[in-house]
Scaffold this motif. Structure first.
Motif, PDB file in Angstrom:
ATOM      1  N   GLN A  23     -15.556  -3.904  49.356  1.00  0.00           N
ATOM      2  CA  GLN A  23     -15.890  -2.487  49.232  1.00  0.00           C
ATOM      3  C   GLN A  23     -17.300  -2.279  48.698  1.00  0.00           C
ATOM      4  OE1 GLN A  23     -12.761  -0.928  46.866  1.00  0.00           O
ATOM      5  NE2 GLN A  23     -11.250  -1.168  48.498  1.00  0.00           N
ATOM      6  N   ALA A  24     -17.848  -3.321  48.105  1.00  0.00           N
ATOM      7  CA  ALA A  24     -19.197  -3.174  47.562  1.00  0.00           C
ATOM      8  C   ALA A  24     -20.260  -3.298  48.631  1.00  0.00           C
ATOM      9  CB  ALA A  24     -19.415  -4.228  46.478  1.00  0.00           C
ATOM     10  N   LEU A  54      -7.382 -10.214  45.992  1.00  0.00           N
ATOM     11  CA  LEU A  54      -7.803  -9.174  45.064  1.00  0.00           C
ATOM     12  C   LEU A  54      -9.322  -9.134  44.926  1.00  0.00           C
ATOM     13  CD1 LEU A  54      -5.178  -9.607  42.231  1.00  0.00           C
ATOM     14  CD2 LEU A  54      -5.404  -7.677  43.774  1.00  0.00           C
ATOM     15  N   ILE A  55      -9.893 -10.323  44.791  1.00  0.00           N
ATOM     16  CA  ILE A  55     -11.340 -10.354  44.568  1.00  0.00           C
ATOM     17  C   ILE A  55     -12.111  -9.878  45.782  1.00  0.00           C
ATOM     18  CG2 ILE A  55     -13.280 -11.896  44.182  1.00  0.00           C
ATOM     19  CD1 ILE A  55     -11.415 -13.641  42.637  1.00  0.00           C
ATOM     20  N   THR A  56     -11.725 -10.410  46.934  1.00  0.00           N
ATOM     21  CA  THR A  56     -12.498 -10.054  48.128  1.00  0.00           C
ATOM     22  C   THR A  56     -12.281  -8.589  48.489  1.00  0.00           C
ATOM     23  OG1 THR A  56     -10.702 -11.027  49.393  1.00  0.00           O
ATOM     24  CG2 THR A  56     -12.691 -12.335  49.163  1.00  0.00           C
ATOM     25  N   SER A  57     -11.103  -8.039  48.197  1.00  0.00           N
ATOM     26  CA  SER A  57     -10.919  -6.603  48.422  1.00  0.00           C
ATOM     27  C   SER A  57     -12.003  -5.825  47.696  1.00  0.00           C
ATOM     28  CB  SER A  57      -9.563  -6.127  47.899  1.00  0.00           C
ATOM     29  OG  SER A  57      -8.537  -6.683  48.593  1.00  0.00           O
ATOM     30  N   GLY A  58     -12.180  -6.180  46.431  1.00  0.00           N
ATOM     31  CA  GLY A  58     -13.188  -5.480  45.651  1.00  0.00           C
ATOM     32  C   GLY A  58     -14.580  -5.726  46.181  1.00  0.00           C
ATOM     33  N   ALA A  59     -14.870  -7.000  46.485  1.00  0.00           N
ATOM     34  CA  ALA A  59     -16.226  -7.331  46.913  1.00  0.00           C
ATOM     35  C   ALA A  59     -16.549  -6.703  48.263  1.00  0.00           C
ATOM     36  CB  ALA A  59     -16.390  -8.846  46.969  1.00  0.00           C
TER      37      ALA A  59
END
Lengths: 535, 441
Positions: free
Chosen positions: A410-411, A403-408
């Motif tokens: 995309q940044a 979950l975290i790396t998915s978000g990161a």
């Protein structure tokens, strides 16, 4: 402290000038706040919780200070958060540290004054003590009277609260088999009626604390129809700080170092009381040479386990995030399924994994045994248990990193990748020099947090195999999959009861160890940031 | 602006009113009359003490309220006693249910703070700790004790004083599959011979194998009857209870039992990795012919339709192995405001046959009350009673807590063949002695 000093210079974006209405509103809010705070403080003080009351006073003053001083005024909306942090995080920590300097635990749960109270309440029937049958009476005015029958056939004695057992008899009644329904005392009306059974206990509760008889031989109720001249078994002498056991005729002296009353021949009187022990708990942990053997191994495994339990889930989560970052059919559904390990309470899933790895009836255990040709019991093998433990922890944690790396991910700006492709970088180079550094900057603190969490991950280790399999020939029980926290949990709590003082001392020591390791990691993070800046 | 000022002035009046009202309130609460607890670590039970337990009932006299804490096993039966208690004794019985694992820890914290119950339902293994912490008072049962199983009554004693009234007893028995093993084995040598015969044709495939006696390889509680059959013991028994300075884990009898078990495993009479569920599952499906387990499991094996029998534990040096006796019972809190009345209530009301029977009907564990035992018709409970005839109470002395860790480890090491039996148990005994000496400074 005048509210007129609060000028709007430092308040950015708030309402313009301070009107009289605003000032009055602020004063009254403060007054309300102080009214509520004082009420709470006084109630706590009245109930004896003075440390809590002091804490509330401190907090009230702190918030007032923040609200009134112009320098700290911008902090005003943060102050409730600060308060809760003080109450819920800082106060328990300080309390824990305080406990580590005492011997609070089994056998020393209450304070000395309370212990003396408890002991003085214990009664016994002396050898030549009198026992009585009794019957209770009440008259219509609600007064109670007790009829005592010292022994069958003898003269009964009549008592009212406050009277002593008289030498001469008043209200002579001739007793037949059962006590009479009605008695008259001293010819006074109205007569007393015999109490029905269902009112006896209630009447007894009224009589509780009221003793009959003389001071030396007070008569107390011991049963529904029995009373006895009980005596206090223990007598405390504050001059010599001793307790005398009248029944066995033993003198116990208070030992304020260990928090217990001890007799000359070494007998201890239960219960003991809590005393401050200074650094005894810490020195007990550190000076104990016999446990150093397993401790070093356990500590090394703990660090190793925390590292691998951070690395593998992160790697797997990152891989999953990259793979599922592209558009594909059913992406939503697959992503929801992938989160399942995170969603199930880990207590349940760990126990299920334990069953799955059973060599006889577990799916994984039996399969591996069949492949290997011989029964493979991971719960008995020092090395395999570690490997499987990391495997289980990876399964439990990778959705979090996913979950975290998915978000990161995309940044990270996509034009960097385009620029890199133009420069001729292949996928692996792109990953190594763009994705990873920028990712680590964002995710770095979370990795540190995950390391700290796994360092103290009691649940997985204890539920999976209770820290076993046991090490051979150690001086204290230790297991091959024990991490520091489960090892010291057993040290503190599987002794003769719960030793909170010892446990809290060990907690403080582990805290300092973690602080050192974390400082180390902050250096790493700074390094990552520098690298990330240069991408 | 004018309305704003008016609102603010109203607020001003309101706040002054509130401050005026709130300030005198604390003065009316009476300051604590109990001794100041200056130097003691105040337990963080922050709720203000409730009013005295005498609830205001609309009768002439105030009703006496007694609070009893229990776990979910006994709640229903106790709630059924509320009406008779009110009618016959005028006592309002308040039954509060806690989670099984929380009862003790909550009680230990709440009682000294004045928030605890008057009566507590707990397990006899906790008595030692409760006494050591000064949380319970001695009961003088008198005649009532004669109406109860003497072993059960002695299970609630600490240093020769009686601290509880037993409700039920619990011990394990030796289950055999009658179709494979027709009669109860008398000794453990017999058990081993039978197991050898059954597993003579066993190969490497565990699924197809048959076994004789199997045991959870890490469970010392179930291994204890085997140990006692060889003359082993945990703490020596004296007439004042268990002697904590005589630890028997490295005694001759225990080592003999350990060696027997080691040889048993070496001969592969039991597969590797047997845990609780595997053991029970094997018995249910006929793959194992003999196990040791307790009354909590009878229903399941009856439901499986197996022809089984509950035997007394086989002996070896002794005639029969002695299982542990566990017991639930009532204790009276030392911090209760109605100590002597609670004691009277336990002795006179709770000990009555019909109340013990009510509990038995709800939770069919072997009762401790002899009258209820005599009226039992369940053959299985009777069989457990026979198996538990010589049962030894689970030691409730605080030193017992130090024993479980080392003992379990020693057994695990032997079962998993990672240490030889003598070394494992001798090491364990040393570990435990050191632990006891350290915490009993």
């Amino acid at each position: 402290m005048s509210p007129k000093d609060v000028k709007p210079q430092s308040s950015q974006g708030s309402s313009g000038s301070i009107t009289l209405g605003n000032v009055i509103l602020r004063i009254f809010s403060l007054m309300l706040f102080w009214a509520g705070g004082s009420w709470l403080m006084l109630r706590l003080w009245a109930d004896g919780y003075w440390p809590f009351a002091a804490a509330i006073l401190l907090i009230t003053c702190l918030i007032t200070f923040i609200w009134v001083r112009p320098e700290t005024y911008p902090l005003r909306w943060m102050s409730p958060g600060l308060v809760f942090m003080l109450l819920i995080s800082v106060y328990p920590i300080l309390y824990t540290v305080y406990i580590s300097f005492t011997n609070f635990g089994t056998g020393h749960l209450i304070g000395k004054t309370r212990v003396i109270e408890v002991l003085e309440n214990r009664k016994f029937l002396p050898k030549n003590g009198s026992e009585y049958d009794f019957a209770l009476y009440r008259n219509t005015s609600g007064e109670l009277a007790v009829l005592l029958l010292p022994s069958p056939g003898s003269e009964p004695i009549i008592l009212v609260p406050g009277s002593t057992i008289p030498q001469s008899q008043t209200g002579k009644i001739v007793i037949e088999a059962a006590p009479p329904e009605q008695i008259v005392i001293d010819g006074a009306q109205p007569p007393y009626q015999l109490l029905p059974k269902n009112q006896i206990l209630t009447a007894l509760s009224e009589l509780q604390g009221v003793t009959f008889g003389s001071d030396e031989h007070a008569v107390q109720i011991t049963g529904m129809t029995k009373a006895a001249a009980l005596e206090s078994r223990y007598v405390y002498d504050s001059q010599s700080d001793t307790i005398l056991d009248i029944k066995d005729n033993v003198l116990y002296k208070a030992n304020d170092e260990n928090g217990i009353f001890v007799s000359a021949d070494g007998r201890e009187l239960d219960p003991g009381y809590t005393v401050a022990t200074g650094i005894a708990n810490y020195s007990r942990f550190i000076d104990n040479p016999s446990f150093r053997g397993p401790l070093v191994m356990v500590f090394l495994w703990t660090v190793f386990y925390a590292l691998l339990s951070t690395f593998f889930p992160f790697a797997l989560g990152l891989l999953t995030a990259i793979v599922f970052g592209r558009n594909m059919p059913g992406k939503g559904l697959i992503k929801s399924l992938l989160i399942i390990p995170f969603a199930i309470p880990n207590v349940i899933s760990i126990l299920i994994w334990r069953g799955l790895w059973n060599p006889i009836s577990g799916l994984y255990g039996a399969s591996i045994s069949a492949i290997a040709g011989q029964p493979v019991n991971i719960f008995a093998d020092p090395i395999l248990i570690k490997a499987v433990l990391i495997f289980v922890e990876t399964w439990l944690s990778y959705p979090y990193f996913f979950l975290i790396t998915s978000g990161a991910l995309q940044a990270i700006p996509t034009d960097m990748y385009e620029a890199a492709e133009i420069d001729g970088a292949n996928a692996w180079h792109q990953f190594q020099y763009i994705t990873l550094p920028l990712l680590l900057v964002a995710v770095g603190p979370l990795l540190v947090g995950s390391f700290m969490y796994n360092f103290n991950n009691f649940n997985v280790v204890y539920l999976f195999n209770k820290g076993g399999p046991p090490m051979v020939g150690t001086s204290t029980p230790a297991g091959y999959s024990d991490i520091l926290i489960s090892y010291v949990y057993r040290l503190a709590f599987s002794g003769t009861g719960q030793d909170y003082g010892y446990a809290t001392a060990i907690t403080v020591i582990i805290f300092f160890v973690l602080v050192v390791i974390t400082l180390f990691q902050y250096q790493l993070m700074n390094m990552w940031e520098k690298v990330g800046e240069n991408v | 602006m004018k309305t704003k000022n008016m609102i603010l002035s109203l607020l001003l009046a309101l706040v002054i009113l509130v401050s005026a009202c709130s300030s005198p309130a604390p003065a009316t609460t009476a300051p604590a009359t109990t001794a100041p607890q200056a130097a003691e670590p105040t337990v963080a039970v922050a709720a203000a003490p409730t009013d005295a337990p005498t609830a205001g009932v609309a009768t002439d006299q105030p009703a006496l309220t007694l609070t009893i804490w229990t776990d979910d096993n006994f709640t229903k039966a106790l709630e059924g006693m509320v009406d008779p208690a009110q009618k016959e004794y005028g006592v309002k019985l308040v039954v509060q249910q806690l989670k099984f694992e929380e009862v003790m820890s909550q009680f230990q914290l709440a009682a000294p703070a004045g928030q605890g119950p008057d009566i507590l339902v707990t397990n006899n293994g906790n008595v030692g700790e409760l006494v050591k912490n000064g949380l319970v008072i001695p009961l003088s049962l008198g005649d009532v004790a004669t109406k109860y199983d003497p072993v059960a009554v002695s299970a609630w004693q600490d240093k020769g004083e009686q601290y509880g009234l037993p409700i039920n007893t619990e011990n394990v028995g030796f289950f055999i599959n009658k179709e494979i093993v027709p009669a109860c084995p008398a000794t453990w040598t017999e058990v081993r011979d039978i197991s050898r015969k059954i597993s003579a044709n066993n190969g490497d495939n565990v699924d197809a194998n048959k076994y004789g006696f199997v045991l959870n390889e890490t469970d010392a509680y179930h291994w204890y009857p085997l140990m006692t059959a060889f003359g082993g013991y945990v703490f020596a028994v004296t007439d004042k209870g268990y002697n904590p300075s005589d630890l028997g884990l490295d005694s001759e009898g225990t080592l003999a039992a350990a060696k027997y078990w080691d040889a048993y495993i070496k001969e592969k009479l039991q597969p590797a990795g047997v845990d609780d569920e595997t053991m029970l599952h094997f018995f249910e499906t006929g793959k194992a012919a003999m196990i040791i387990t307790g009354p909590w499991w009878t229903k399941r094996v009856v439901a499986s339709g197996l022809k089984f029998e509950i035997c007394p534990i086989p002996g070896e040096v002794k005639k029969n192995g002695q299982p542990f006796l566990g017991s639930f019972g009532y204790v009276v809190s030392a911090f209760s405001k109605n100590q002597s009345l609670a004691e009277i209530f336990v002795k006179d009301f709770l000990s009555r046959e019909e109340n013990m029977r009510a509990i038995f009907n709800n939770t069919p564990q072997p009762p401790a009350n002899l009258a209820v035992v005599a009226s039992l018709t369940d053959p299985y409970l009777a069989a457990f009673a026979v198996a538990g005839k010589d049962a030894l109470p689970l030691p409730s002395i605080p030193e017992m807590g130090a024993v479980w860790e080392g003992w379990t480890n020693a057994l695990t090491l032997v079962s998993q063949q990672r240490d030889d039996p003598v070394n494992a148990f001798t090491t364990a005994a040393e570990q435990i002695r050191k632990k006891i000496a350290e915490t009993n400074k």
